[in-house]
Structures are given as structure tokens and as C-alpha cells.
Write a protein that holds these residues in place. Structure first.
Motif, PDB file in Angstrom:
ATOM      1  N   LYS A  51       5.317  -6.767  10.442  1.00  8.57           N
ATOM      2  CA  LYS A  51       3.980  -6.452  10.951  1.00  8.57           C
ATOM      3  C   LYS A  51       2.850  -6.989  10.068  1.00  8.57           C
ATOM      4  O   LYS A  51       1.680  -6.789  10.372  1.00  8.57           O
ATOM      5  N   THR A  52       3.198  -7.640   8.965  1.00  7.40           N
ATOM      6  CA  THR A  52       2.148  -8.127   8.066  1.00  7.40           C
ATOM      7  C   THR A  52       1.664  -9.507   8.498  1.00  7.40           C
ATOM      8  O   THR A  52       2.359 -10.221   9.221  1.00  7.40           O
TER       9      THR A  52
ATOM     10  N   LYS B  33      14.404  -0.782   7.804  1.00  8.44           N
ATOM     11  CA  LYS B  33      13.029  -0.276   7.721  1.00  8.44           C
ATOM     12  C   LYS B  33      12.111  -1.328   7.066  1.00  8.44           C
ATOM     13  O   LYS B  33      11.035  -1.635   7.582  1.00  8.44           O
TER      14      LYS B  33
ATOM     15  N   VAL C  45       3.890  -5.140   1.010  1.00 14.23           N
ATOM     16  CA  VAL C  45       4.369  -4.073   1.903  1.00 14.23           C
ATOM     17  C   VAL C  45       5.850  -3.791   1.634  1.00 14.23           C
ATOM     18  O   VAL C  45       6.293  -2.640   1.655  1.00 14.23           O
TER      19      VAL C  45
ATOM     20  N   LYS D 158      11.403  -4.120   9.439  1.00 12.48           N
ATOM     21  CA  LYS D 158      10.444  -3.718  10.472  1.00 12.48           C
ATOM     22  C   LYS D 158       9.000  -3.769   9.964  1.00 12.48           C
ATOM     23  O   LYS D 158       8.119  -4.308  10.631  1.00 12.48           O
ATOM     24  N   VAL D 159       8.752  -3.157   8.806  1.00 15.24           N
ATOM     25  CA  VAL D 159       7.358  -3.089   8.343  1.00 15.24           C
ATOM     26  C   VAL D 159       6.841  -4.446   7.867  1.00 15.24           C
ATOM     27  O   VAL D 159       5.676  -4.776   8.080  1.00 15.24           O
TER      28      VAL D 159
END
Lengths: 381, 381
Positions: A59-60, A52, A69, A55-56
Motif C-alpha cells: 500500500k506504500t 501482513k 512501513v 500486505k502493508v
């Protein structure tokens, strides 16, 4: 200034959306929790959390946000786990075998303290229990823990912290080693005096006896008498007894005025403490796992895995459940160099849901977790 | 299981939106930071943060989410402050007056240690500096700090932590009291032996001398000899000297084999330590504010205001900047009963931006903040 108002409006609009999304996320997390409970899956799934985070962070758009994040989602998943622990905890009926009960003492109740009569521990025992019990003394803190463990004493009174010299490390170590529990605490004002034989004078003194903490608490006074030999003994009252036994006019003890009375010594000088407001906090120990309905302070201990950020996440369980931490102490773990067992005190009662949630979460994410006790705290805040 | 996959897809979709909103928020925060810099407003605006928390928590639908959103936005605003500190920090050229420099020693460099020759501190000094310096000894830890402070010694070597008995509290207190700095550390394996006069036998011993930590580290051995009187002295080597001076066959010291050689004593029994892997960590102290380019460990201390959650927020500065904390210790603050000064060790170098960000943030949100030093850590992890 108008600029700032406009920027803050923009932030407010973004924040409203974040809150709304967070609420949606928690609703879905409820369903995940229900599913996990139904199949008996553990709450913490490190592998899934790692994926997880990956994944996040992908995206930054820059390194700072990536780091932020990562931390933020670490937090969000910690909150998610807390919700799941809360659901699980509400299904449990007791907390680690602790039961509500009152402390009943009779003139036959045996209470152990460390040191000879006249020790500060005896004064602490008197202040907590009054005179309607049968107090007796042993030589070491370990002996006192053993007496409570074996049932030779129902209760024990042990010093745990002094307001100027800090924790009594040995007692912390004994609390984690023995299956005894804290059922109360009390505070004693420490007023050290220099005691000598009747007829002795301060200018004749060559050797001074006390407990190491007694010597430390009077270090300014002793620094002015560097020619004196300082000798540490088991406790302050034992120092007074030594002066009486040796019958040497060149010896003195740093102990309480009460010790002077008990051993027929005279006070050569009063108020030796570096600080006037010098208190020692004592814990009352029992072998039984009981707590009072009105208990408002909890002590726990645990070892944290050797990973960065772990202690921070553990403390989050208190913060997220609205619990107020009053003390954190660490002690080395025997046989595991440079690893530590943490001791935390916080406000609460084991019957409260927030407390159960926090404890369930901490237990799941630490090793060697133990509730040391739930008792009525004395006002040290 | 299919359920779980579906639920996780929903969560992923929500998370994507949260990340995107967070990025937008940080972009606006950049502009707020620029504005604040231009008008000289401080980064931390407690009143504004309080209002913000109130606004976002009002939008939540239940008590759990309310608490979670409060924590989460506490976190988001902390990140926001960090970005602002980063912008400010990049404009500063030094950190608290610390300068890059090398440690140069000559045969004339004076180094102080505590205790008589043969003390473990002397061995620590030898292991760190080699023999090409001029070592000298003083009686107490305070004397050593004073010698370094006054320039009578360029460096001092002081024990700070033992792997089985924990922190040397007095040295922590001296580090916060004196304007000296840690420039290095070294580790010594502790192997205690029982030393007596030539011709003495273990069955004749009635009194044993050592440092309190020496006695604690050999507690299992001493528990088997309860008839012996245990007397604490300033350090282990002083105990050996005492046995030599007193010429009493009933006396023994717990100290190193080296101390036996130095004082002409014999080893009555070896390997007294409860644990075989017993190490003491020593810090090297200087009055100068220097650190090496290759330094990888930083020690700081600070007092936290007496509010719930504060320590947690402070530790967030390490976590959010990706720094790994290796040790946290607390000590009472003299004259402020039940308030604590925290000592934190973490990995990093003062030239790194992440380190500067973290330190700037911690300094802004604590009292009495000090960088104790940046040095090369010994591998205790």
C-alpha cells in the motif's frame, strides 16, 4: 519559522490519529491473544507476520516508505507479541526455577577462588564474604566452576571483566557451559607492582611473569623494557610464586603488593598500570538458583538465529519493557563458526512483571536462553 | 477459528489507515526537511522529540500502550530523520574521505605481518597476496600497525577473530587507536600440532609454549597433560623458535606443521585443536582510505552515550536502511571505566545510498564514529 509551526501542527494532527488507531489495534490484539491462549497456539506466527508485512508494504507509494512501513509494522507486531507474552507470563508462578532466598554463610561455608593465596581473586573473596568463611584455591577457572558444580564449594569467586582490558572470555564461556548461577558481584581496584627477590634490582631483570591481562594492563611500562622476555602464567600470584621458587635475580613478577608479602618478595616498582582507575569485576557463583528480594541486576545469555535484524528485535524486549541494559557481550559458539552467543546484563528483579515479560519474549525468540542470575550489582554505572 | 479471521480483518482495516497516515506524515516531513536545509538547522532536535513523545504518550489509555507508543514514535521520528539525512547525503560527494581505488601490488610492495616466519599470519599473507610481494615480520601487533602507519609497509596482515576463541581484542583496540584502514580480509584454517626437538618423545615433555589463543584452542588436549607447564609467548611460531633455541628435550611448542619445517622440529602429535573446523580471520590494513567498487563489507566503530536504549536506536539505522549486520563487538574505552566502544560489521558498499544514510545517521548520534574500511568479505556467513 511560521512555516515550521504550521507543518508541525499538521504532523501533530496525524500523530493523534495514529495513536488512536494503535490503541484500537492493541485492543483487538488482546482478543487475538486470548484466542491463542485458549487453543494453545504459539505467540509467534512467522508465516502470518510475513503475509501482513507484504500486505502493508503493497500500500506504500515509494521505496523509502515501503522500507519504513516494513520496519514499522515489524515493530508493531513485536509490540503485539510482547502484550501476548505479558498475558502468558502473568499466569506463571516462577521464572526458570529461580527462588527467592538469602545467602547465609557460616565459618564452615566453603568458597573457592582461582590462583594461589595473594591473587586478586582472594582479595575479591575477602571483600565480598569477609573472613568468616573457609576459602580455598584451585588452579584454573574451570576447576573453580567444577568445584561449585560438584558441591565441593558452596560459592566461587571468578573475575569477569576488567575496566581497561575488557571481558575475561574464558569465564563467559564457562558460565554458559556450567549449570551454575551468579548470586553476587564485587569490584576490586587493581594496582600492579613489579616484584623481585630481595636484593634484586630493576636493571638486572631479564624475564617478567604475569597473567596475560596483567601484562596487557602494564603494556606502556613493558614497552619501555622490550629486552625483557614476557611470560604468561595462570595468574598474577602464581607469577610471584614462580619468582620465589626459581631464586633467579633476573626474574620479576607483575602482581599485587599483597603477593609480595605472601611470597617474601620486594616491590621494585609500584603503579605499573597504564591507567590509574583500573578495576576488575568479579562474579560470585553458586550451584543453587536463588536470588535476593533486593537483587537489582540480571544476567542472561542466548543464541540468536542467523537472520538480519534478530538481535535488534531481541533488544527491543528490554526497551519495550522499560528495562535498562548495562552490558552486551558476544562469544563464539563452539562448533558453529561465526555464530555467537550473546550475554546481556540489565537492571531488574525476577519478581517484577516487566522483567518476566521481557524474559518470556526473549526465551520464545532465541535458542539456548538461560538466566545466569539475579543479584545485587555494584555501582559501575 | 472464525473468530480469529474476524479479528484479523479488523486489524487489517486499522493497519490500512495507519499506513495511509504514515504516508501523509512522511510527505509533511519532506517539507520540514526542506525548511531545515534552507535555514541550516540540524536534523536531530532532541528537545522537540522529547516534547513530541510527551504529547503522544499522554493520549494513551494504559501503561503498556504508553511504553509502546513511546517506542513507536521513537521509531517514526528515527525514520523521519533518516529521510532528512538521505536528502542531505545525496548532496555529498564522498564518505569520510574514502575513495574508490584498486589494490595494485608489485614485487616491491612491502607487507608486514606479526611473528617469525612460519606464523599463521605469514600463511594468511601468502594466501591473500600470493608470493609476488616483499613480506617482512615484526614482533608485535602494535609494531605492525606502526609500520603501516609510517609507510614502512604498504599493507599489514593482522588476525582479528578465531572461530572458536573469538575476537583478538588487542587488534580491535589498535584499529580504533590508529588511523589505518581495513582494505581486505582472508581466512586461514588453523591446524595445531605439538612440535619437539628431533629425538624428543611426548612422555618427556614438561613445558609447552604457544600463543595464549593456541593454548586455549587445544585446552582439551592440554587438560589431559596437567603436569605440563604452559607458557604463553608472542605467537605460535616464536614458540617453535624457542624450543629450537633452548635445545631442551623436555620442551614442546603448539604451532603449525609449517613451523616445524621452518625450525627443524618434529611433529610429536597432530590435530590438537578441540574443534576440527577452526579458522582465523585476518584483516589486511592500509594507511590509505580506499575501497574497491566490488567491496561488500563495511566495518565501523563508535562510542554510544551512556543512556538506556541508545545502542538499540543506533542498530535501528542498519535495520531501517535494509542493511544486514554480521558482527557486533564491544571493547572498553581507556580511561572511561564501564563505557564501551562498539565495532559493527555489515554488508554494503560506500557508494550505496542506503549505506550513506545509515552512516550519516550513526555519525550524528554517536561519538568517535569512524569508518574502519570497506572491503571484500570472505564467506563466513
Amino acid at each position: 519559522m511560521e512555516d515550521l509551526v504550521k507543518l508541525r501542527d499538521e504532523i501533530d494532527a496525524i500523530d493523534d490519529q495514529i495513536v488512536s488507531l494503535f490503541e484500537q489495534r492493541m485492543a483487538v490484539a488482546e482478543n487475538v491473544a486470548a484466542f491463542k491462549r485458549s487453543v494453545g497456539k504459539p505467540v509467534l506466527d512467522k508465516e502470518r507476520e510475513k503475509i501482513k508485512i507484504q500486505k502493508v508494504t503493497e500500500k506504500t507509494s515509494n521505496a523509502f516508505n515501503r522500507q519504513a512501513v516494513e520496519s514499522l509494522f515489524g515493530q508493531i507486531m513485536a509490540v503485539s507479541r510482547m502484550l501476548q507474552y505479558q498475558r502468558l507470563a502473568s499466569e506463571r508462578t516462577d521464572v526458570e526455577g529461580f527462588q527467592v532466598g538469602d545467602m547465609v554463610t557460616t565459618p564452615e561455608t566453603k568458597v573457592v577462588y582461582t590462583g594461589v593465596p595473594g591473587a586478586y581473586a582472594e582479595a575479591a573473596m575477602d571483600s565480598y564474604f569477609g573472613s568468616e568463611i573457609r576459602g580455598f584455591n584451585v588452579e584454573t577457572f574451570g576447576d573453580a566452576m567444577e568445584a561449585v558444580h560438584s558441591g565441593r564449594a558452596q560459592y566461587g569467586v571468578l573475575p569477569i571483566e576488567n575496566s581497561s582490558t575488557g571481558s575475561v572470555n574464558e569465564v563467559y564461556d564457562l558460565l554458559s557451559a556450567y549449570d551454575n548461577h551468579i548470586v553476587g558481584e564485587t569490584m576490586i581496584k587493581i594496582e600492579h607492582a613489579l616484584l623481585g627477590l630481595p636484593g634484586s634490582r630493576i636493571e638486572d631483570i631479564r624475564t617478567v611473569y604475569s597473567h596475560p591481562q596483567g601484562l596487557m594492563q602494564c603494556s606502556r611500562f613493558l614497552d619501555a623494557h622490550r629486552e625483557w622476555q614476557q611470560v604468561s602464567l595462570q595468574n598474577t600470584a602464581a607469577s610471584a610464586k614462580r619468582v620465589l621458587d626459581d631464586q633467579d635475580m633476573g626474574q620479576a613478577a607483575i602482581a599485587s603488593r599483597q603477593a609480595a608479602k605472601n611470597f617474601g618478595l620486594v616491590v621494585l616498582k609500584e603503579k605499573l598500570n597504564d591507567l590509574d582507575n583500573n578495576f576488575t569485576r568479579f562474579v560470585v557463583i553458586s550451584h543453587e538458583k536463588v536470588f535476593r528480594k533486593s537483587a537489582d541486576k540480571i544476567s542472561v545469555c542466548f543464541e540468536v538465529p542467523h537472520e538480519s535484524g534478530t538481535l535488534y528485535n531481541i533488544l527491543g524486549h528490554f526497551i519495550f519493557n522499560g528495562l535498562s541494559m548495562t552490558r552486551i557481550e558476544s562469544r563464539p559458539i563452539q562448533g558453529k563458526p561465526w555464530q555467537y552467543r550473546f550475554f546481556v546484563d540489565f537492571n531488574g528483579n525476577l519478581r517484577e512483571q516487566a522483567v518476566r515479560n521481557a524474559l518470556h519474549g526473549i526465551q520464545s525468540e532465541t535458542e539456548g536462553f538461560r538466566i545466569l542470575g539475579n543479584y545485587i550489582g555494584v555501582g559501575q554505572q
